[in-house]
Motif scaffolding. Structure first.
Motif, PDB file in Angstrom:
ATOM      1  N   ILE A  47       0.847  -1.201   0.000  1.00 57.89           N
ATOM      2  CA  ILE A  47       0.000   0.000   0.000  1.00 57.89           C
ATOM      3  C   ILE A  47       0.879   1.246   0.000  1.00 57.89           C
ATOM      4  O   ILE A  47       0.606   2.217  -0.723  1.00 57.89           O
ATOM      5  CB  ILE A  47      -0.942  -0.008   1.223  1.00 57.89           C
ATOM      6  CG1 ILE A  47      -1.929  -1.170   1.137  1.00 57.89           C
ATOM      7  CG2 ILE A  47      -1.703   1.314   1.314  1.00 57.89           C
ATOM      8  CD1 ILE A  47      -2.783  -1.347   2.389  1.00 57.89           C
ATOM      9  N   LYS A  48       1.938   1.247   0.802  1.00 57.72           N
ATOM     10  CA  LYS A  48       2.868   2.380   0.810  1.00 57.72           C
ATOM     11  C   LYS A  48       3.486   2.590  -0.560  1.00 57.72           C
ATOM     12  O   LYS A  48       3.635   3.730  -1.025  1.00 57.72           O
ATOM     13  CB  LYS A  48       3.981   2.138   1.838  1.00 57.72           C
ATOM     14  CG  LYS A  48       3.530   2.174   3.292  1.00 57.72           C
ATOM     15  CD  LYS A  48       4.714   1.891   4.214  1.00 57.72           C
ATOM     16  CE  LYS A  48       4.297   1.932   5.685  1.00 57.72           C
ATOM     17  NZ  LYS A  48       5.430   1.617   6.589  1.00 57.72           N
ATOM     18  N   LEU A  49       3.803   1.474  -1.231  1.00 54.08           N
ATOM     19  CA  LEU A  49       4.473   1.552  -2.533  1.00 54.08           C
ATOM     20  C   LEU A  49       3.547   2.125  -3.598  1.00 54.08           C
ATOM     21  O   LEU A  49       3.928   3.009  -4.365  1.00 54.08           O
ATOM     22  CB  LEU A  49       4.955   0.155  -2.938  1.00 54.08           C
ATOM     23  CG  LEU A  49       5.757   0.066  -4.231  1.00 54.08           C
ATOM     24  CD1 LEU A  49       7.063   0.839  -4.112  1.00 54.08           C
ATOM     25  CD2 LEU A  49       6.046  -1.392  -4.586  1.00 54.08           C
ATOM     26  N   ILE A  50       2.304   1.616  -3.658  1.00 55.08           N
ATOM     27  CA  ILE A  50       1.401   2.053  -4.733  1.00 55.08           C
ATOM     28  C   ILE A  50       0.779   3.418  -4.449  1.00 55.08           C
ATOM     29  O   ILE A  50       0.407   4.135  -5.389  1.00 55.08           O
ATOM     30  CB  ILE A  50       0.286   1.018  -4.988  1.00 55.08           C
ATOM     31  CG1 ILE A  50      -0.572   0.814  -3.740  1.00 55.08           C
ATOM     32  CG2 ILE A  50       0.860  -0.293  -5.461  1.00 55.08           C
ATOM     33  CD1 ILE A  50      -1.722  -0.145  -3.948  1.00 55.08           C
ATOM     34  N   SER A  51       0.675   3.797  -3.159  1.00 54.92           N
ATOM     35  CA  SER A  51       0.067   5.094  -2.833  1.00 54.92           C
ATOM     36  C   SER A  51       1.105   6.189  -2.646  1.00 54.92           C
ATOM     37  O   SER A  51       0.793   7.374  -2.770  1.00 54.92           O
ATOM     38  CB  SER A  51      -0.772   4.976  -1.561  1.00 54.92           C
ATOM     39  OG  SER A  51       0.061   4.734  -0.429  1.00 54.92           O
ATOM     40  N   GLY A  52       2.340   5.785  -2.310  1.00 46.18           N
ATOM     41  CA  GLY A  52       3.381   6.761  -2.045  1.00 46.18           C
ATOM     42  C   GLY A  52       3.178   7.500  -0.733  1.00 46.18           C
ATOM     43  O   GLY A  52       3.680   8.616  -0.562  1.00 46.18           O
ATOM     44  N   MET A  53       2.444   6.897   0.206  1.00 43.62           N
ATOM     45  CA  MET A  53       2.139   7.557   1.471  1.00 43.62           C
ATOM     46  C   MET A  53       2.384   6.615   2.640  1.00 43.62           C
ATOM     47  O   MET A  53       2.402   5.384   2.474  1.00 43.62           O
ATOM     48  CB  MET A  53       0.672   8.030   1.506  1.00 43.62           C
ATOM     49  CG  MET A  53       0.285   8.941   0.346  1.00 43.62           C
ATOM     50  SD  MET A  53      -1.451   9.426   0.411  1.00 43.62           S
ATOM     51  CE  MET A  53      -1.388  10.547   1.793  1.00 43.62           C
ATOM     52  N   GLU A  54       2.570   7.199   3.826  1.00 38.16           N
ATOM     53  CA  GLU A  54       2.605   6.400   5.038  1.00 38.16           C
ATOM     54  C   GLU A  54       1.195   5.891   5.349  1.00 38.16           C
ATOM     55  O   GLU A  54       0.205   6.503   4.943  1.00 38.16           O
ATOM     56  CB  GLU A  54       3.134   7.225   6.210  1.00 38.16           C
ATOM     57  CG  GLU A  54       4.619   7.537   6.115  1.00 38.16           C
ATOM     58  CD  GLU A  54       5.463   6.267   6.123  1.00 38.16           C
ATOM     59  OE1 GLU A  54       5.192   5.384   6.970  1.00 38.16           O
ATOM     60  OE2 GLU A  54       6.375   6.161   5.292  1.00 38.16           O
ATOM     61  N   VAL A  55       1.128   4.785   6.079  1.00 40.91           N
ATOM     62  CA  VAL A  55      -0.162   4.123   6.286  1.00 40.91           C
ATOM     63  C   VAL A  55      -0.495   4.026   7.767  1.00 40.91           C
ATOM     64  O   VAL A  55       0.357   3.664   8.584  1.00 40.91           O
ATOM     65  CB  VAL A  55      -0.155   2.706   5.655  1.00 40.91           C
ATOM     66  CG1 VAL A  55      -1.414   1.944   6.039  1.00 40.91           C
ATOM     67  CG2 VAL A  55      -0.029   2.813   4.142  1.00 40.91           C
ATOM     68  N   GLN A  56      -1.732   4.380   8.122  1.00 40.35           N
ATOM     69  CA  GLN A  56      -2.288   4.154   9.461  1.00 40.35           C
ATOM     70  C   GLN A  56      -3.328   3.035   9.347  1.00 40.35           C
ATOM     71  O   GLN A  56      -4.294   3.157   8.613  1.00 40.35           O
ATOM     72  CB  GLN A  56      -2.940   5.422  10.005  1.00 40.35           C
ATOM     73  CG  GLN A  56      -3.808   5.205  11.248  1.00 40.35           C
ATOM     74  CD  GLN A  56      -3.008   4.729  12.450  1.00 40.35           C
ATOM     75  OE1 GLN A  56      -1.989   5.313  12.788  1.00 40.35           O
ATOM     76  NE2 GLN A  56      -3.469   3.668  13.099  1.00 40.35           N
ATOM     77  N   SER A  57      -3.106   1.945  10.069  1.00 43.89           N
ATOM     78  CA  SER A  57      -3.975   0.774   9.934  1.00 43.89           C
ATOM     79  C   SER A  57      -5.170   0.838  10.878  1.00 43.89           C
ATOM     80  O   SER A  57      -5.051   1.232  12.041  1.00 43.89           O
ATOM     81  CB  SER A  57      -3.186  -0.511  10.208  1.00 43.89           C
ATOM     82  OG  SER A  57      -2.149  -0.664   9.275  1.00 43.89           O
ATOM     83  N   PHE A  58      -6.311   0.420  10.364  1.00 44.56           N
ATOM     84  CA  PHE A  58      -7.517   0.171  11.143  1.00 44.56           C
ATOM     85  C   PHE A  58      -7.896  -1.296  10.933  1.00 44.56           C
ATOM     86  O   PHE A  58      -7.497  -1.911   9.948  1.00 44.56           O
ATOM     87  CB  PHE A  58      -8.673   1.061  10.672  1.00 44.56           C
ATOM     88  CG  PHE A  58      -8.558   2.504  11.090  1.00 44.56           C
ATOM     89  CD1 PHE A  58      -9.421   3.028  12.030  1.00 44.56           C
ATOM     90  CD2 PHE A  58      -7.590   3.332  10.526  1.00 44.56           C
ATOM     91  CE1 PHE A  58      -9.319   4.365  12.416  1.00 44.56           C
ATOM     92  CE2 PHE A  58      -7.482   4.654  10.904  1.00 44.56           C
ATOM     93  CZ  PHE A  58      -8.361   5.177  11.857  1.00 44.56           C
ATOM     94  N   ILE A  59      -8.664  -1.853  11.836  1.00 42.68           N
ATOM     95  CA  ILE A  59      -9.093  -3.248  11.723  1.00 42.68           C
ATOM     96  C   ILE A  59     -10.574  -3.298  11.377  1.00 42.68           C
ATOM     97  O   ILE A  59     -11.383  -2.575  11.960  1.00 42.68           O
ATOM     98  CB  ILE A  59      -8.839  -4.022  13.035  1.00 42.68           C
ATOM     99  CG1 ILE A  59      -7.347  -4.047  13.349  1.00 42.68           C
ATOM    100  CG2 ILE A  59      -9.376  -5.438  12.950  1.00 42.68           C
ATOM    101  CD1 ILE A  59      -7.021  -4.679  14.691  1.00 42.68           C
ATOM    102  N   ALA A  60     -10.932  -4.170  10.414  1.00 44.38           N
ATOM    103  CA  ALA A  60     -12.331  -4.374  10.036  1.00 44.38           C
ATOM    104  C   ALA A  60     -12.506  -5.816   9.592  1.00 44.38           C
ATOM    105  O   ALA A  60     -11.525  -6.521   9.311  1.00 44.38           O
ATOM    106  CB  ALA A  60     -12.743  -3.411   8.927  1.00 44.38           C
ATOM    107  N   THR A  61     -13.741  -6.270   9.510  1.00 48.95           N
ATOM    108  CA  THR A  61     -14.000  -7.648   9.081  1.00 48.95           C
ATOM    109  C   THR A  61     -13.995  -7.739   7.557  1.00 48.95           C
ATOM    110  O   THR A  61     -14.300  -6.758   6.860  1.00 48.95           O
ATOM    111  CB  THR A  61     -15.353  -8.149   9.601  1.00 48.95           C
ATOM    112  OG1 THR A  61     -16.407  -7.376   9.002  1.00 48.95           O
ATOM    113  CG2 THR A  61     -15.441  -8.027  11.120  1.00 48.95           C
TER     114      THR A  61
END
Length: 583
Positions: free
Chosen positions: A118-132
């Motif tokens: 996700i970081k590679l394709i978006s070029g951004m840092e990532v904040q994770s959330f959890i979902a089903t």
């Protein structure tokens, strides 16, 4: 400080027991999966419960549609930062951008490879959330392409049948289920009939449809979805392709595509968004051609929990009291499609135990219950409710469910089973719970036998639930207040001057209907000694009703008013499915 294990968190939350965790760990080892997945597959926990526990373990926020976090912001170009194909394959969905950080909901936030991609394709840092997984996939559908216009997209594309139909192997899972996750894209290869069937099914599932109606008239084609009990028109295919659509459904259902003169029934399964959906198919010839009706049975949406069915506290207590008796007869009445099967399945799921033998006779078996022997009725080979029940009595049962009492033979077999030390649950088609008594007597059951075996009789209806996002409060007018005071039998009665009811308004989330989902309302009569005497002597429904009210029970209309007072449904909806008891 050491991080708690997922199993420990679930035990502390009283979601699972130590024994279930031990079985889950064994299952995990044998199937090479995560412990959360093992507990879900064993049905010890739901995906939501596992995700919430995982969020506590990892100290990450939990995102869902209920808490409004799983709601991607439009207009920020999120769909370009995380492409649909990647989101669907990896169970992720972008949520929002804040201070140059991309918030992403993930089914497995421990997967560092997915986060790095996700970081590679978006070029951004990532904040994770959890979902089903199921909730992520539903949001993917609406965010990237919008499930509501799938049919329009395929119809507008206007492709003609070109005879270059792709092999079914491209669309089916190894176990023969139609895989909608693979084939629904409007760019998928194959004839228009295949793509249109897939689009219809997917849009129907996304809109919580229970039945799909497709039929051809003299000058038009009608495609309708039954949503929350009401049929709604959808974009119709051309007359030229209707026969191809029905032929496609026949192929999936393993029916005879050449037979167009006789009714046919069949079924097939769909794999969609990590769920299995059973599709029951009925085809009937009409003067304008064949009419197709399919019923969608979403196993993932069947809530076998008596706490969430719609029982009032007293009703639930009475029903479970009868269901835990060592022997006797329990009858649940209501029209077709009122949720009787779901209620009885939830009750069985609550009282089942390894110490007892549970067996069911059903036509068809709609809900698979672990630990319960379920038998499908097959009248064409002589396996009827009556013959099956006689066979059951030689199988050492403790609790028996008879899907429907249709005739004298079945009624007498139920009574005999209840008299000989078995608990029997069954359904009847009557307008009210107390009408079950004269109906069984009319079938030939002796009143004195019925009075000695009947433990409880109940009735249910389904009312549409007001959309929580747009329901509007109002002060009820005098006529509604008067009806409420007369018919609700609530004790103590609330102050009439402070009553607040709710009415539908309509928004995007409920497709402007004002309602979203349905809930059952019940009348539950635990048979008292006074009622037993009346059953054995007069079978008078007014006398039975009076005796039941003395015992504190109330009817369907009173249950409906309780749902209105609680803001669950509207006065108009409740009045449309209930009647006032005739004194």
């Amino acid at each position: 400080m050491a991080r708690k294990r997922l199993g420990e968190i679930l035990i502390e939350a009283k979601v699972i027991t130590e024994e279930q965790l031990h079985k889950g760990l064994k299952f995990q080892e044998q199937n090479h999966c995560l412990i959360g997945e093992a507990l879900v597959r064993l049905k010890y926990a739901t995906e939501e419960q596992v995700s919430i526990a995982l969020s506590k373990q990892l100290s990450l926020p939990y995102a869902s549609r209920e808490n409004q976090i799983l709601n991607p912001e439009k207009g920020q170009g999120l769909e370009k930062l995380v492409p649909e194909k990647f989101a669907r394959e990896n169970f992720v969905i972008p949520l929002f951008i804040e201070n140059g950080v991309l918030a992403v909901a993930m089914a497995d936030p421990t997967n560092i490879f997915t986060i790095d991609n996700i970081k590679l394709i978006s070029g951004m840092e990532v904040q994770s959330f959890i979902a089903t997984k199921p909730q992520i996939l539903r949001v993917v559908d609406t965010f990237y392409q919008g499930a509501g216009d799938l049919i329009d997209k395929v119809i507008d594309k206007g492709e003609k049948e070109d005879g270059k139909d792709t092999s079914d192997a491209d669309f089916l899972t190894p176990d023969g289920k139609l895989d909608l996750d693979k084939v629904i894209s409007s760019e998928s290869k194959g004839a228009q009939s295949i793509k249109l069937v897939n689009a219809i099914l997917k849009q129907a599932i996304a809109e919580r449809t229970s039945d799909i109606h497709l039929e051809k008239f003299d000058e038009k084609v009608s495609l309708r979805f039954r949503i929350d009990g009401v049929l709604q028109e959808r974009s119709s295919p051309s007359r030229e392709i209707v026969e191809s659509l029905i032929a496609r459904i026949k192929i999936l259902s393993k029916l005879d595509i050449a037979e167009r003169r006789l009714p046919q029934d069949g079924s097939f399964s769909i794999k969609y968004q990590n769920r299995t959906i059973e599709v029951r198919v009925a085809i009937c010839p009409t003067v304008f051609g064949e009419k197709l009706v399919t019923r969608l049975l979403d196993k993932g949406n069947v809530e076998l929990n008596v706490e969430k069915l719609g029982f009032e506290a007293r009703q639930k207590e009475d029903f479970l009291k009868a269901a835990q008796a060592p022997h006797g007869l329990i009858l649940l009445t209501g029209p077709t499609g009122s949720g009787k099967t779901t209620t009885l399945s939830a009750v069985l799921n609550t009282i089942k135990s390894p110490e007892q033998n549970f067996m069911t006779l059903e036509d068809p078996v709609e809900v698979k219950l672990e630990g319960i022997s379920q038998v499908q009725i097959r009248t064409n080979i002589g396996l009827t409710f009556a013959t099956g029940l006689r066979s059951f009595l030689r199988m050492d049962p403790d609790v028996i469910l008879v899907g429907e009492t249709r005739d004298n033979e079945t009624a007498e077999a139920c009574i005999k089973a209840a008299m000989t030390g078995h608990l029997v649950l069954s359904t009847l088609h009557t307008n009210s719970a107390l009408e079950a008594v004269p109906r069984l007597v009319d079938m030939g059951v002796e009143p004195f036998l019925l009075s000695s075996t009947l433990l409880l009789t109940a009735a249910q209806r389904l009312v549409r639930v007001l959309c929580p996002d747009c329901k509007a409060p109002y002060k009820p007018p005098k006529d509604e207040v008067d009806m409420f005071l007369k018919e609700s039998f609530i004790n103590p009665m609330p102050d009439p001057t402070r009553l607040i009811f709710y009415k539908p308004r309509g928004c995007v989330k409920c497709t402007n209907t004002g309602y979203k989902g349905r809930k059952a309302i019940y009348e539950v009569y635990f048979i008292t000694e006074d009622m037993k005497f009346i059953i054995s002597k007069t079978r008078s429904i007014p006398d039975l009703r009076t005796a039941a009210k003395k015992g504190g029970a109330w009817d369907l209309r009173a249950s409906g008013w309780r749902k209105v007072l609680g803001g669950v449904t509207s006065v108009e909806e409740m009045l449309s499915v209930t009647v006032v008891d005739r004194e």
